[in-house]
Design an enzyme around this catalytic site. Structure first.
Site, PDB file in Angstrom:
ATOM      1  N   HIS A   1      18.075 -48.965  25.497  1.00 43.76           N
ATOM      2  CA  HIS A   1      17.969 -47.884  25.711  1.00 43.76           C
ATOM      3  C   HIS A   1      16.796 -47.128  25.181  1.00 43.76           C
ATOM      4  O   HIS A   1      15.847 -46.336  26.398  1.00 43.76           O
ATOM      5  CB  HIS A   1      19.546 -46.591  25.277  1.00 43.76           C
ATOM      6  CG  HIS A   1      19.982 -46.817  26.356  1.00 43.76           C
ATOM      7  ND1 HIS A   1      20.890 -47.340  26.625  1.00 43.76           N
ATOM      8  CD2 HIS A   1      20.701 -46.311  27.505  1.00 43.76           C
ATOM      9  CE1 HIS A   1      22.629 -47.375  27.067  1.00 43.76           C
ATOM     10  NE2 HIS A   1      22.062 -47.216  27.907  1.00 43.76           N
TER      11      HIS A   1
ATOM     12  N   GLN B   1      33.821 -48.425  28.826  1.00 42.99           N
ATOM     13  CA  GLN B   1      34.161 -49.961  29.196  1.00 42.99           C
ATOM     14  C   GLN B   1      34.449 -49.613  30.922  1.00 42.99           C
ATOM     15  O   GLN B   1      34.464 -51.075  31.914  1.00 42.99           O
ATOM     16  CB  GLN B   1      35.952 -49.865  28.967  1.00 42.99           C
ATOM     17  CG  GLN B   1      36.194 -50.767  27.817  1.00 42.99           C
ATOM     18  CD  GLN B   1      37.862 -49.824  27.260  1.00 42.99           C
ATOM     19  OE1 GLN B   1      38.304 -48.506  28.545  1.00 42.99           O
ATOM     20  NE2 GLN B   1      37.977 -50.519  25.929  1.00 42.99           N
ATOM     21  N   ASN B   2      33.944 -48.859  31.157  1.00 41.55           N
ATOM     22  CA  ASN B   2      34.675 -48.940  33.273  1.00 41.55           C
ATOM     23  C   ASN B   2      33.082 -48.134  34.197  1.00 41.55           C
ATOM     24  O   ASN B   2      33.203 -48.694  34.803  1.00 41.55           O
ATOM     25  CB  ASN B   2      35.411 -48.404  33.395  1.00 41.55           C
ATOM     26  CG  ASN B   2      36.850 -48.437  33.424  1.00 41.55           C
ATOM     27  OD1 ASN B   2      36.964 -49.863  33.156  1.00 41.55           O
ATOM     28  ND2 ASN B   2      37.099 -47.785  32.060  1.00 41.55           N
TER      29      ASN B   2
ATOM     30  N   VAL C   1      27.122 -54.769  32.043  1.00 42.20           N
ATOM     31  CA  VAL C   1      27.146 -55.102  30.548  1.00 42.20           C
ATOM     32  C   VAL C   1      27.379 -54.600  29.656  1.00 42.20           C
ATOM     33  O   VAL C   1      27.826 -55.438  29.042  1.00 42.20           O
ATOM     34  CB  VAL C   1      25.825 -53.237  30.448  1.00 42.20           C
ATOM     35  CG1 VAL C   1      25.445 -53.735  28.801  1.00 42.20           C
ATOM     36  CG2 VAL C   1      24.504 -53.244  31.075  1.00 42.20           C
TER      37      VAL C   1
ATOM     38  N   ILE D   1      29.962 -52.152  34.926  1.00 48.05           N
ATOM     39  CA  ILE D   1      30.603 -53.575  34.254  1.00 48.05           C
ATOM     40  C   ILE D   1      29.741 -55.067  33.794  1.00 48.05           C
ATOM     41  O   ILE D   1      30.287 -55.513  32.532  1.00 48.05           O
ATOM     42  CB  ILE D   1      31.962 -53.899  35.081  1.00 48.05           C
ATOM     43  CG1 ILE D   1      33.036 -52.560  35.994  1.00 48.05           C
ATOM     44  CG2 ILE D   1      32.427 -54.948  35.036  1.00 48.05           C
ATOM     45  CD1 ILE D   1      34.202 -52.618  34.142  1.00 48.05           C
TER      46      ILE D   1
END
Ligand SMILES: CC(C)(COP(=O)(O)OP(=O)(O)OC[C@H]1O[C@@H](n2cnc3c(N)ncnc32)[C@H](O)[C@@H]1OP(=O)(O)O)[C@@H](O)C(=O)NCCC(=O)NCCS
Length: 449
Positions: free
Chosen positions: A378, A338-339, A344, A342
Site C-alpha cells: 500500500h 477476507q471478503n 488479493v 478476494i
C-alpha cells in the site's frame, strides 16, 4: 394467543349462523371470516422479513439530496471544473513522451524470464536452487526497477506512476504464484514417480482434455494467466462455455459510465474541498471530505471489482467470478479483509499465510506478516508515485490488526458492522487527506511563497 381466540370465536359463532343480535343490519354476515391472525410486525427480527430494497433506495435518495446542496454550491461558485484535457495531463506530462506506457511494455521481459526459467526447470537444465535464485532476482528487479524509474524520471506523472506500479505489482504477485504452482507440480510428479500412483497420473487429465505439467509452460498459457482476473495460477482454470455478448456490453457500458461519474465527481466535488481545506495541520473532520471520498471509493469498488473484472473474465471466458463477497455485512474487521478483495485475499492465503502456518509459525505471527506485506505494498503504491514518503498508508494498514482485535473483542452484530463502516468512512479518507495535505504543502505552498 390471538389465534386461539380466533378459533374460539369461530366455534361460538359458526359461519353458517349469522350474528345479528344487537348490532343491526350493518354487522358482518360472516363473523367467522376474521381479519386478524397471529403475526409479527415486519420490522421485528422474528418476522424473518429481509427485503429492505426500498430503505436502500431511501438511503441513496437522502445521500443525493444531502450532498446536492454542496454540489450545486460548487457549481455556482467555481463553474464547471471538468476539463477533458486534464484526463490526458493526469497520465502524460509531455504528449511526445510516454514513459508509463513504455514501462508497461518492458514488464513483458520479466514475464518471459519467468516462463523461460520454468521451462529450463521442467527439463532439468536448471537446478531448483538456481531456478529459485533466478526467480528471486527477477522479482526483486520487478519491484525496484519501475520504482526507480518513477522516482528518477520527471516526465512520469503521479497517476502514470500509480498505473505502472499497480501493473508491476500485479505481475509480481502473479509470477510468484506461477513459480509456486509449477514447483508444486514438480514436487507432485516426483512423488508420483516414487509412488507410481495411477490416480494422480496425467492420463486422467488427458481424457478430460486438461493441461498437465509441463504442457502448461507455453506463451499462450502464461499470457492467459497474466490477463486473467486472478492472482493465483492454476493449470486448468474453470472456463465459462461461451462469451455472452449482452453481459459483456452491459459491463462495458457500466465501466464507461462509472468512470465518467467518478471523474466528474472528483473534479467537481473533491478538488474544491481539497483546495479549501489545505491549511497546514488542519485535519478536516467535519465529514465534508470523508463523505465524497467514501462515495468515490464505493463507486471505484463497483467499477473495478464488478464491472471491470467481470468484463475481463467474460472476454477470457474465465469462470470464477467471485471477486468480492458480502463485505458490506462485515461484523468484524477480519471478515472485511477476507471478503472485500478476494483475488488479493486468495493470494495471501495460498502463497503467504498458509505456507507460514505450515512452517510452524503461529496464527498471530502469520496474520501480522500478511498485514505487514500488504502495508508495504500500500505504501509502495502511494509513496513512490507521489514521490513522498510519509508512511500513512503503511500505518493505516498495520492499524487494522489492533482494530480487528478491538472490534472482535468488544463489539458484536450491528455494533461490529457499524464499527467497520466507521473505520472505512473515517479512517481511509483520513489517510488520503494526509497525503493530499502533505502533497499540497510540498508542491503548491512553496510555489505560492
Ligand atoms: C491474514 C489473512 C490471510 C487471514 O485470513 P483468514 O481467513 O482470517 O485466516 P484463517 O486463520 O481463518 O484461516 C484461513 C485458512 O487457513 C487454514 N488454517 C488455519 N490455521 C491453519 C494451520 N495451522 N495450518 C494450516 N492451515 C491453517 C484454515 O483452515 C483456512 O483454510 P480455508 O481457507 O481452506 O478454509 C486475511 O486477513 C487477509 O487476507 N488479510 C490481508 C488482506 C489484504 O491485505 N488485502 C488487501 C486488499 S487491498
Amino acid at each position: 394467543m390471538a389465534l386461539r381466540q380466533t378459533g374460539d370465536l369461530s366455534r361460538v359463532y359458526p359461519a353458517s349462523r349469522p350474528m345479528t343480535a344487537g348490532i343491526g343490519s350493518s354487522a358482518p354476515r360472516d363473523p367467522g371470516n376474521n381479519c386478524h391472525k397471529t403475526q409479527e410486525s415486519l420490522l421485528s427480527s422474528a418476522s424473518g422479513y429481509k427485503n429492505y430494497r426500498g430503505v436502500l433506495n431511501w438511503c441513496v435518495v437522502m445521500l443525493v439530496l444531502s450532498n446536492a446542496r454542496l454540489f450545486l454550491e460548487n457549481l455556482l461558485r467555481y463553474g464547471v471544473l471538468v476539463d477533458p484535457i486534464q484526463v490526458v495531463s493526469l497520465f502524460l506530462n509531455d504528449p511526445y513522451s510516454w514513459p508509463a506506457a513504455c514501462l508497461v511494455i518492458v514488464s513483458n521481459v520479466f514475464i518471459l524470464v519467468a516462463l523461460y526459467t520454468e521451462r529450463q526447470l521442467s527439463k532439468g537444465s536448471l537446478s531448483e536452487l538456481v531456478g529459485l535464485l533466478v526467480h528471486c532476482i527477477n522479482m526483486a528487479v520487478l519491484l525496484t526497477f519501475p520504482a526507480a524509474v518513477v522516482l528518477l524520471v520527471p516526465s512520469v506523472t503521479s497517476v502514470g506512476g500509480l498505473f505502472v506500479l499497480g501493473t508491476y505489482t500485479i505481475v509480481l504477485l502473479k509470477l510468484y504464484s506461477y513459480k509456486d504452482v509449477n514447483f508444486w507440480c514438480r514436487e507432485l510428479s516426483t512423488m508420483k514417480a516414487k509412488k507410481l500412483s495411477r490416480s494422480l497420473s496425467c492420463k486422467s487429465h488427458i481424457r478430460e482434455r486438461k493441461v498437465c505439467y509441463p504442457g502448461n509452460l507455453t506463451l499462450r498459457d502464461m499470457y492467459y494467466f497474466i490477463f486473467a482476473p486472478t492472482l493465483c495460477y492454476e493449470l486448468n482454470f474453470p472456463r465459462s462455455p461461451k462469451i455472452r455478448m449482452s453481459f459483456l456490453l452491459r459491463r462495458l457500458f457500466e465501466m464507461v459510465r462509472k468512470y465518467l461519474i467518478i471523474f466528474f465527481s472528483f473534479c467537481q466535488w473533491m478538488i474544491p474541498i481539497i483546495q479549501s481545506s489545505m491549511k497546514p495541520l488542519e485535519v478536516n473532520l467535519n465529514l465534508s471530505f470523508q463523505v465524497p471520498n467514501h462515495l468515490l471509493w464505493l463507486m471505484f469498488f463497483y467499477w473495478f471489482f464488478h464491472s471491470s473484472l467481470n468484463f475481463t473474465a467474460e472476454l477470457l471466458r474465465f469462470g470464477d467470478r467471485q471477486f468480492y463477497k458480502d463485505w458490506w455485512n462485515s461484523e468484524s474487521v477480519t471478515y472485511f479483509w477476507q471478503n472485500w478483495n478476494i483475488p488479493v485475499h486468495k493470494w495471501c492465503l495460498r502463497h503467504f499465510y498458509k505456507p507460514l502456518l505450515r512452517r510452524g509459525f503461529s496464527k498471530m505471527f502469520s496474520q501480522s506478516a500478511v498485514f505487514f506485506l500488504s502495508a508495504f505494498f500500500h505504501e509502495y503504491l502511494v509513496s513512490v508515485p507521489l514521490r513522498m514518503f510519509r508512511l500513512w498508508a503503511f500505518m493505516g494498514m498495520m492499524a487494522q490488526l489492533p482494530l480487528a482485535w478491538f472490534v472482535g473483542r468488544f463489539l458484536r452484530g450491528n455494533y461490529g458492522n457499524a464499527a467497520v463502516w466507521i473505520s472505512i468512512i473515517i479512517g481511509q479518507p483520513f489517510a488520503v487527506l494526509m497525503y493530499v495535505h502533505d502533497y499540497y504543502v510540498i508542491h503548491y505552498r512553496q510555489e505560492g511563497e
